[in-house]
Write a protein that holds these residues in place. Structure first.
Motif, PDB file in Angstrom:
ATOM      1  N   GLU A  86      78.673 -33.062   8.270  1.00  0.00           N
ATOM      2  CA  GLU A  86      79.596 -33.238   7.151  1.00  0.00           C
ATOM      3  C   GLU A  86      78.901 -33.517   5.822  1.00  0.00           C
ATOM      4  O   GLU A  86      79.565 -33.617   4.799  1.00  0.00           O
ATOM      5  N   ASP A  88      76.679 -33.212   2.353  1.00  0.00           N
ATOM      6  CA  ASP A  88      76.335 -32.249   1.306  1.00  0.00           C
ATOM      7  C   ASP A  88      74.883 -31.818   1.449  1.00  0.00           C
ATOM      8  O   ASP A  88      74.539 -30.680   1.119  1.00  0.00           O
ATOM      9  N   ARG A  91      74.860 -29.108   3.999  1.00  0.00           N
ATOM     10  CA  ARG A  91      75.574 -27.973   3.428  1.00  0.00           C
ATOM     11  C   ARG A  91      74.728 -27.241   2.381  1.00  0.00           C
ATOM     12  O   ARG A  91      74.720 -26.021   2.313  1.00  0.00           O
ATOM     13  N   ASP A  92      73.970 -27.998   1.587  1.00  0.00           N
ATOM     14  CA  ASP A  92      73.158 -27.395   0.527  1.00  0.00           C
ATOM     15  C   ASP A  92      71.827 -26.842   1.028  1.00  0.00           C
ATOM     16  O   ASP A  92      71.396 -25.774   0.602  1.00  0.00           O
ATOM     17  N   ASP A  95      72.849 -25.062   5.779  1.00  0.00           N
ATOM     18  CA  ASP A  95      73.988 -24.261   6.223  1.00  0.00           C
ATOM     19  C   ASP A  95      73.978 -22.820   5.715  1.00  0.00           C
ATOM     20  O   ASP A  95      74.322 -21.910   6.468  1.00  0.00           O
TER      21      ASP A  95
END
Length: 115
Positions: A86, A88, A91-92, A95
């Protein structure tokens, strides 16, 4: 990615990753190092790949469920997995590489039991 609550899951967890690749080499040479970088930034350094194998044949599965590889990844806890997934940071950093490398990914959280 918003995940369900895992508070009831105690101890280390093993994530079964069932993978169909767009680009296998990119997954192992680009995504996995980026994943390691993300976990280090998050201070979760004890994630371990316990098993990595190619799927040689589908025996009792429909052809539509043919997978390229299976990874079994150990996380120190369900909450550590959730923190990574979950964040950032993940994700940055990682992902986008996972999305570029994989066609399909199924994840199953597992816990050991005594036989």
């Amino acid at each position: 990615m918003k995940l369900p609550e895992f508070e009831e899951v105690q101890g280390p967890v093993l994530m079964l990753n069932m993978l169909k690749f767009k680009d296998r080499k990119y997954y192992f040479e680009t995504y996995l190092p980026a994943f390691r970088k993300a976990t280090e930034k998050l201070g979760i350094n004890d994630v371990k790949i316990r098993l990595a194998c190619n799927v040689a044949a589908s025996i009792l599965a429909p052809e539509s469920e043919a997978w390229d590889a299976i990874l079994l990844v150990e996380y120190p806890s369900a909450s550590a997995f959730k923190t990574i997934a979950e964040s950032d940071v993940y994700r940055d950093i990682a992902d986008p590489y996972r999305l570029a490398a994989t066609d399909t990914l199924h994840l199953y959280m597992t816990t050991p039991f005594e036989l």
